[in-house]
Enzyme design. Sequence first.
Site, PDB file in Angstrom:
ATOM      1  N   HIS A  55       2.296   5.774 -24.440  1.00 65.38           N
ATOM      2  CA  HIS A  55       1.593   6.465 -23.361  1.00 65.38           C
ATOM      3  C   HIS A  55       0.260   7.023 -23.871  1.00 65.38           C
ATOM      4  O   HIS A  55      -0.012   7.021 -25.069  1.00 65.38           O
ATOM      5  CB  HIS A  55       2.445   7.607 -22.798  1.00 65.38           C
ATOM      6  CG  HIS A  55       3.447   7.148 -21.791  1.00 65.38           C
ATOM      7  ND1 HIS A  55       4.705   6.725 -22.144  1.00 65.38           N
ATOM      8  CD2 HIS A  55       3.377   7.029 -20.437  1.00 65.38           C
ATOM      9  CE1 HIS A  55       5.373   6.367 -21.057  1.00 65.38           C
ATOM     10  NE2 HIS A  55       4.595   6.548 -20.010  1.00 65.38           N
TER      11      HIS A  55
ATOM     12  N   LYS B 148      -0.075  12.886 -22.521  1.00 66.73           N
ATOM     13  CA  LYS B 148       1.312  13.036 -22.083  1.00 66.73           C
ATOM     14  C   LYS B 148       2.003  14.069 -22.949  1.00 66.73           C
ATOM     15  O   LYS B 148       2.001  13.977 -24.175  1.00 66.73           O
ATOM     16  CB  LYS B 148       2.051  11.703 -22.133  1.00 66.73           C
ATOM     17  CG  LYS B 148       3.459  11.803 -21.560  1.00 66.73           C
ATOM     18  CD  LYS B 148       4.057  10.445 -21.259  1.00 66.73           C
ATOM     19  CE  LYS B 148       5.465  10.571 -20.686  1.00 66.73           C
ATOM     20  NZ  LYS B 148       5.497  11.331 -19.421  1.00 66.73           N
TER      21      LYS B 148
END
Length: 239
Positions: A131, A135
């Site tokens: 990600h 995040k």
Amino acid sequence: MKIALLGYGKMGKTIEKLALERNHSICYKTSSEIDVEQLKQADVAIDFSIPTAAKENIITALKAQIPVISGTTGWLNHYEEVVKICEQENGTFLYASNFSLGVNLFFNLNAHLAKLMNGHKQYQVGLEEIHHTQKLDAPSGTAISLAKDIIDYSSLKDWKLVNENEESEAESIPVTAKRIENISGTHSITYSSSVDDIEIKHTAHSREGFALGAIIAAEWIKDKKGVFSMKDVLNLNNL
């Protein structure tokens, strides 16, 4: 449909854009404490906030009798409490670790593959997620959902977050989490043996897939009562 956005970061802004394109209106948006009177104008609330705010956002919406869907991860130790409050309030709640339509199809593919692989002990399963660097939680909620589905259909007991190339315990699924700039989300499951590998993978290209799925869920959940998931929205429970 009038939508309240609880959490107005990048995802909230993307949901706003797509909702307006689908002829909905955004009647309220906030990234701070909720104004309940403004919230009550909404037909549905969509929560993409932060882990520390999600529980209170959801409970506030339920107590205001506003259907609420949440895509915030990292708060699930309070999930059963929220479900109980939803039932007490005769409310409407839908949580998904990932609202992408493709990811939810991928969840079903992952569960089916886990069933197929259960009798083939020569294969060792591993899970990797990648990600963007903003995040907050690791592993992702999507990765945890994938791991739980594998556990449900195998003799494995749990999952463990590991560093790359680090081995996990025999009865644990090793989960690797990487954070790389400008990555919307990649999840892969690999079954490895001494002679071959079997891999399934989902790669997101932008936030729009997640945002669109959240809006479709909001359209579906309006005027319903109960606790739901994306399997209900996409009619995947019997696959």
